[in-house]
Design an enzyme around this catalytic site. Sequence first.
Site, short mmCIF file in Angstrom:
data_model
loop_
_atom_site.label_atom_id
_atom_site.label_comp_id
_atom_site.label_asym_id
_atom_site.label_seq_id
_atom_site.Cartn_x
_atom_site.Cartn_y
_atom_site.Cartn_z
N SER A 1 4.13 -4.30 -20.44
CA SER A 1 4.63 -3.21 -19.60
C SER A 1 5.56 -2.30 -20.39
O SER A 1 6.31 -2.75 -21.26
CB SER A 1 5.39 -3.82 -18.43
OG SER A 1 6.19 -2.85 -17.80
N TYR B 1 12.70 -8.15 -15.08
CA TYR B 1 11.26 -8.05 -15.31
C TYR B 1 10.98 -7.58 -16.74
O TYR B 1 10.11 -8.13 -17.44
CB TYR B 1 10.65 -7.07 -14.30
CG TYR B 1 9.21 -6.73 -14.57
CD1 TYR B 1 8.19 -7.61 -14.22
CD2 TYR B 1 8.86 -5.53 -15.20
CE1 TYR B 1 6.85 -7.30 -14.49
CE2 TYR B 1 7.54 -5.21 -15.45
CZ TYR B 1 6.54 -6.10 -15.09
OH TYR B 1 5.23 -5.79 -15.36
N GLU C 1 8.19 -1.35 -19.31
CA GLU C 1 9.54 -1.82 -18.99
C GLU C 1 10.19 -2.55 -20.16
O GLU C 1 11.40 -2.72 -20.18
CB GLU C 1 9.50 -2.75 -17.78
CG GLU C 1 9.44 -2.03 -16.45
CD GLU C 1 10.76 -1.36 -16.06
OE1 GLU C 1 11.81 -2.01 -16.14
OE2 GLU C 1 10.72 -0.17 -15.70
C1 LIG Z 1 5.07 -0.16 -15.89
C2 LIG Z 1 5.77 -0.76 -14.71
O1 LIG Z 1 5.47 0.05 -13.55
C3 LIG Z 1 5.96 -0.43 -12.33
O2 LIG Z 1 7.38 -0.51 -12.35
P1 LIG Z 1 8.32 0.68 -11.84
O3 LIG Z 1 8.27 1.82 -12.79
O4 LIG Z 1 9.65 0.11 -11.56
O5 LIG Z 1 7.56 1.14 -10.51
P2 LIG Z 1 8.04 1.47 -9.03
O6 LIG Z 1 6.92 2.17 -8.40
O7 LIG Z 1 8.55 0.26 -8.31
O8 LIG Z 1 9.30 2.44 -9.24
C4 LIG Z 1 9.20 3.67 -9.93
C5 LIG Z 1 10.51 4.43 -9.85
O9 LIG Z 1 10.71 4.82 -8.49
C6 LIG Z 1 12.08 4.57 -8.13
N1 LIG Z 1 12.20 4.45 -6.68
C7 LIG Z 1 12.91 5.27 -5.86
N2 LIG Z 1 12.83 4.86 -4.60
C8 LIG Z 1 12.04 3.75 -4.61
C9 LIG Z 1 11.59 2.90 -3.56
O10 LIG Z 1 11.89 3.08 -2.39
N3 LIG Z 1 10.77 1.86 -3.94
C10 LIG Z 1 10.40 1.64 -5.26
N4 LIG Z 1 9.58 0.62 -5.56
N5 LIG Z 1 10.83 2.46 -6.27
C11 LIG Z 1 11.64 3.49 -5.93
C12 LIG Z 1 12.42 3.31 -8.91
O11 LIG Z 1 13.82 3.11 -8.97
C13 LIG Z 1 11.75 3.61 -10.23
O12 LIG Z 1 12.59 4.39 -11.03
C14 LIG Z 1 5.40 -1.82 -12.06
O13 LIG Z 1 4.00 -1.77 -11.98
C15 LIG Z 1 5.81 -2.78 -13.18
O14 LIG Z 1 5.14 -4.02 -12.98
C16 LIG Z 1 5.45 -2.20 -14.51
O15 LIG Z 1 5.06 -2.90 -15.42
#
Ligand SMILES: C[C@H]1O[C@H](OP(=O)(O)OP(=O)(O)OC[C@H]2O[C@@H](n3cnc4c(=O)[nH]c(N)nc43)[C@H](O)[C@@H]2O)[C@@H](O)[C@@H](O)C1=O
Length: 363
Positions: free
Chosen positions: A143, A167, A145
């Site tokens: 990832s 993570y 991440e």
């Molecule tokens: C490559 C990587 O990609 C994914 O991880 P992620 O980028 O964290 O994805 P996400 O959709 O949870 O968040 C994206 C952004 O959006 C912001 N955000 C705002 N408000 C909310 C909110 O309400 N919910 C969530 N979930 N995020 C929010 C949050 O803070 C972040 O900045 C996974 O597939 C992971 O497994 C992986 O490997």
Amino acid sequence: MTSNFQLHSSNAPPPLALITGITGQDGSYLCELLLSKGYVVHGLVRRNSSTTRARLDPIFQDKEVYGKRLFLHYADLDDVTTIRRLLTKIQPDEIYHLAGQSHVGTSFEIPESTCEFTAMGTLKLLEIIRDLAKRPRFLQISSSEIFGRPTASPQNEHTPMRPVTPYGVAKAFATSMTCLYRESFDLFACNAICYNHESPRRGESFVTRKITQAAAAISVGLQDKLKMGSLDARRDWGYAPEYVVGMWQILQQNNPDDYVLATGVDHSVQEFLQTAFEAVGLDWKDHYEVDQRFIRPAEVNMLVGDPSKAWQRLGWKPQSDLASIVRSMVDADLLLINRNRFPNCAVASQAWTSPPNASSGKS
Ligand SMILES: C[C@H]1O[C@H](OP(=O)(O)OP(=O)(O)OC[C@H]2O[C@@H](n3cnc4c(=O)[nH]c(N)nc43)[C@H](O)[C@@H]2O)[C@@H](O)[C@@H](O)C1=O
């Protein structure tokens, strides 16, 4: 009924693949891709994950495939004995390791189990493979991440890992272990360093799907507000069905290696939100509310990948832009709402079985 998945045409035995995390977004698309290429596919399933098998429903309905070229087995990632027994019996040619706790926000609440499955689960698999008489090729789905607060932008395969979330730390461990087993124990072990990739099958707690579900529900009066965290973060969002093609290509190379799979283009969460609400004729500002529960203890502000190595060596190029991905997800969520409201309507039931093609929404 004719099968959607061709049979392997040559006289050679069909290639055997094993997918961990087969019921997830990527697992289901990868399963379809491999079946269409003539593989026999075995999937590992967590015993309590039955509710998420809807993504495999189209395959279950194909009588030529389920039970003949697709087989599911119960095995948790910490159940080393069962996994070893299965791998010894199945003798797969290729293993695609997708399983693990993949929600970054949740990893702050359950860091131990995130590391247990995402980090240690990978190491346990590598250890089992190391002992097998016939060693399969192994792909760890890593990832972006792992880069956390990166030292360079865009990031490539040589960018130092600086994870800032549990993570990300777990994935950095899994990624490093995969490299170590390749270099020290001569395993054909590779990492696909995947940036965010989305689709109508994306889990509902990830920000993109949360937004498209809300836009669809608000547009038909089923929801009023969308409660979210910060809109400032920037991500490199691609289309999941294209990413599983890259995963497959990595294991078809002559030599094992690591590859960044990304589009090279970044957008803010706010841009995604605006695009989704515009797709249903709404202004996001009228429906968005900030909710502290979704603000993470440490935020990864911006990640964007440099996929040149995958372009040059694999010939892998993502095709879908943000607008088309958003459109496909909003359309699918509108279809799902209609299916729930009008269960006897044939058109409304197409949402899961044939997700709209992302490119269909480019206009
Ligand atoms: C490559 C990587 O990609 C994914 O991880 P992620 O980028 O964290 O994805 P996400 O959709 O949870 O968040 C994206 C952004 O959006 C912001 N955000 C705002 N408000 C909310 C909110 O309400 N919910 C969530 N979930 N995020 C929010 C949050 O803070 C972040 O900045 C996974 O597939 C992971 O497994 C992986 O490997």
